[in-house]
Design a protein around this motif. Sequence first.
Motif: not given
Length: 213
Positions: A9, A12, A115, A137, A139-141, A180
């Motif tokens: 990612d 970030v 992402d 990453s 990112d929780k996604d 978001d």
Amino acid sequence: MAKRLIIIDADVFCYEACLSEEYPCQWTDTLWTLHADYGATIAHLDSMIADLRITLDASEIVMALSDYTDPWRKKIMPSYKEHRKKTRKPTVYEPVRTYLHQQYQVDQRPGLEGDDIIGILMTDESYRPGFEKIACSIDKDMKTIPGVHYNTRSGERFDHGIDEARYWHMTQTLTGDATDGYKGCPGVGPVAAAKLIDGVDPSLMWPIVLGAF
């Protein structure tokens, strides 16, 4: 042993490297400016990437970089990340993104975020056949993407399949994401979402989600 490809990612990494080398400078009692050393920033970024490559014993790396010019999510939901407009990007953020394009293998596509690209590359079986792919990453996604994942901040590593990825996708659909700027189903938080879809066959989750809305 299979060759290993890490998909990073890049947003970030760019942000964190830039922020780490940015500092305030006081010239007089009333005059302050914000400074960033471009050379120190790219050295920091290179070090982050090299360390991750060593940690995961990667043969190749790809930097997944967002395109901010015409994000597709904004066309669907104008409120998406609307509150972030006031958030300032670090001083040398854009020059460092340009440096990435010059020095690394970058995947950047019109309207897509990093992402999105990670999800596409992780699930495309024709992309880098013979490589073990790891999504990197914070990112929780990323939980909505099947495959092997590595959290670059916590060091957590996990691997899950399509069913678990679908579960997290449906969970996020129900709960929304305030970070978001999109809402979920009214009155449904993580606990209520779990009660609705825990133990349900993944192919039957979508009608349940629609019914909750």
